[in-house]
Motif scaffolding. Structure first.
Motif, PDB file in Angstrom:
ATOM      1  N   ILE A 113     -37.703 -27.120 -50.823  1.00 16.10           N
ATOM      2  CA  ILE A 113     -36.170 -27.345 -50.565  1.00 16.10           C
ATOM      3  C   ILE A 113     -35.550 -28.271 -51.711  1.00 16.10           C
ATOM      4  CG2 ILE A 113     -34.360 -28.522 -49.141  1.00 16.10           C
ATOM      5  CD1 ILE A 113     -36.091 -27.201 -46.627  1.00 16.10           C
ATOM      6  N   THR A 114     -36.230 -29.402 -51.998  1.00 14.17           N
ATOM      7  CA  THR A 114     -35.758 -30.161 -53.059  1.00 14.17           C
ATOM      8  C   THR A 114     -35.606 -29.540 -54.147  1.00 14.17           C
ATOM      9  OG1 THR A 114     -36.719 -32.318 -51.773  1.00 14.17           O
ATOM     10  CG2 THR A 114     -36.020 -32.527 -54.139  1.00 14.17           C
ATOM     11  N   GLY A 150     -40.488 -29.743 -47.758  1.00 16.99           N
ATOM     12  CA  GLY A 150     -39.574 -30.592 -48.304  1.00 16.99           C
ATOM     13  C   GLY A 150     -39.724 -30.362 -49.696  1.00 16.99           C
ATOM     14  N   TYR A 210     -32.599 -27.254 -54.401  1.00 17.74           N
ATOM     15  CA  TYR A 210     -31.295 -27.798 -54.213  1.00 17.74           C
ATOM     16  C   TYR A 210     -31.251 -28.263 -55.934  1.00 17.74           C
ATOM     17  CZ  TYR A 210     -29.722 -28.607 -49.793  1.00 17.74           C
ATOM     18  OH  TYR A 210     -29.077 -28.424 -48.386  1.00 17.74           O
ATOM     19  N   TRP A 256     -31.220 -27.192 -46.164  1.00 17.40           N
ATOM     20  CA  TRP A 256     -31.792 -28.319 -45.604  1.00 17.40           C
ATOM     21  C   TRP A 256     -32.344 -28.037 -44.151  1.00 17.40           C
ATOM     22  CZ3 TRP A 256     -30.027 -30.187 -40.834  1.00 17.40           C
ATOM     23  CH2 TRP A 256     -28.782 -29.830 -40.608  1.00 17.40           C
ATOM     24  N   SER A 257     -31.804 -27.141 -43.419  1.00 17.74           N
ATOM     25  CA  SER A 257     -31.946 -26.874 -41.918  1.00 17.74           C
ATOM     26  C   SER A 257     -33.440 -26.052 -41.961  1.00 17.74           C
ATOM     27  CB  SER A 257     -30.883 -26.121 -41.379  1.00 17.74           C
ATOM     28  OG  SER A 257     -30.891 -24.778 -42.004  1.00 17.74           O
TER      29      SER A 257
END
Length: 442
Positions: free
Chosen positions: A322-323, A319, A326, A355-356
């Protein structure tokens, strides 16, 4: 598990750094066409190494169980048989890959303006496969006994050698021949061979339990019963890896239809995704090793704890990563690409799939637990079904029959991850309801 993961994730990061530097140099200084030529080749290369990765997965299960049971003789027999088999496999793969590279690259629709460079680049790497397969196998063995530090040290050496050699061979520094894009391939070959030799010397000097000594050499003869067991565990994983790589070849053939800019964007996005998926892949390896050792030592009550720890680490580590990607996506992609249309394509693709990879990580943890127990068939079926019955058809349909174009290709990835997790979790829950953990161990 977190302590074990630190060198494992760093190892995976280092493994990707040389590819990252390669893409940066090639994409920014040699141009989009050169980057597209490399990107078009890698699905084919992954296809040829897929079987070895699967066999390594099978050997790590057996090594983890033998190490947990403290059966050193069996552990050395597994190492010897696997080394002999993977070396033979590497020789066959290098010959086959070199002979049919041109035909395969044409078959997958490599654009005409890059096919000659792609074929030449591929053939250089193919001849390193026998040593590369041995190196991959040995690092798998070492991790199987719970040592994630030694492979990390090896990859430091490999990365430093590769990154150091690359500009000298690409640009012809210090009087060396200017090899252009082929210099990165030669740097990879040289660094792999040297690292494998240095690793064997290091294992010997440190008296590592898996050093290449007389006890391993005497087991280099093929133990056919052990090989059958190894193949029974490894072939489903190999089939899965092969079918995944074939799906990537199918996907790159869809991408190639949109031109070399799209192919270069695909390569840049894959570089970023390789880092995003790193925690999930590392957790899959860690969970498999922890679970296999728990089974080998008959501590079956630890398996639920292993799964919970893996799932929690996936959410936290994945998490956060990924954040960050992004938030910094445009800046990261600009490291690889200077062409604005290509950069725009890459950014759109990354936004759709990023996200996946949290879902991908959860599926990896559940399937790793089942594989560690010897249940390899159903995780393979679920993974293959989600790819070939969801990802590839969705990518083909949306890119060819809707206005989405290349964006439709990337929608297939999250769709496949969701289906795969659903199937893995449903089977896992059913197994526990039937006979608790004993239904996973057979």
């Amino acid at each position: 598990m977190f302590i074990f993961l630190i060198p494992l994730i760093l190892s995976n990061a280092l493994q990707s750094i040389s590819q990252l530097v390669n893409s940066l140099i090639v994409g920014r200084w040699l141009g989009v066409e050169a980057l597209a030529a490399i990107s078009s080749f890698f699905p084919l290369f992954f296809l040829l190494v897929s079987f070895t990765i699967g066999i390594g997965s099978g050997s790590s299960i057996l090594i983890g169980q033998a190490h947990g049971a403290k059966n050193e003789e069996r552990l050395k027999a597994i190492v010897g048989t696997t080394l002999t088999f993977t070396f033979i496999l590497g020789v066959v793969s290098s010959v086959v890959g070199s002979l049919f590279t041109w035909e395969i690259m044409r078959f997958i629709g490599t654009p005409e303006n890059i096919i000659t460079v792609s074929v030449h680049y591929a053939r250089i790497l193919f001849w390193s496969l026998p040593v590369m397969f041995l190196y991959i196998s040995y690092t798998t063995f070492i991790r199987g006994i719970g040592d994630s530090k030694t492979p990390f040290y090896s990859l430091i050496v490999s990365t430093v050698l590769n990154v150091a050699l690359m500009p000298f061979l690409i640009f012809g520094w210090l009087g060396l021949p200017r090899l252009g894009v082929y210099g990165s391939a030669y740097a990879s070959v040289i660094s792999t061979v040297l690292t494998f030799i240095i690793t064997l010397i290091y294992l010997s000097k440190t008296k590592h339990p898996l050093q290449f000594d007389a006890s391993v050499r005497k087991h280099l003869r093929m133990d056919w019963d052990l090989l059958k067991l190894l193949l029974r565990l490894g072939i489903p994983s190999s089939i899965q890896m092969i079918l995944i790589s074939l799906s990537e070849i199918a996907v790159i053939s869809f991408v190639n239809k949109f031109g070399s800019n799209a192919t270069a964007a695909y390569g840049a996005v894959n570089q970023v995704v390789s880092y995003v998926s790193m925690p999930a892949i590392s957790l899959g390896i860690a969970v498999s090793i922890f679970a296999a050792q728990s089974i080998g030592s008959k501590q079956l009550d630890r398996l639920k704890q292993v799964i919970r720890a893996g799932a929690l680490l996936n959410v936290v580590m994945g998490g956060v990563l990924i954040t960050l990607v992004y938030l910094l996506s445009k800046e990261i992609l600009s490291l690889f690409l200077t062409n604005q249309p290509t950069l725009t394509i890459a950014h759109d693709l990354l936004m759709i799939t990023l996200w996946s990879y949290l879902i991908f990580g959860q599926a990896m943890i559940i399937s790793a637990t089942m594989r560690a127990s010897g249940t390899v068939f159903w995780p393979t079926v679920f993974s293959v079904a989600s790819i070939w019955l969801v990802e590839v058809p969705v990518a083909y349909f949306l890119s060819n029959f809707t206005s989405l174009g290349i964006i439709g290709i990337w929608i297939g990835y999250p769709a496949a991850f969701i289906v795969n997790l659903g199937l893995q979790y449903a089977y896992y829950r059913w197994s526990w309801k039937q006979k608790s953990i004993t239904s996973l161990i057979h």
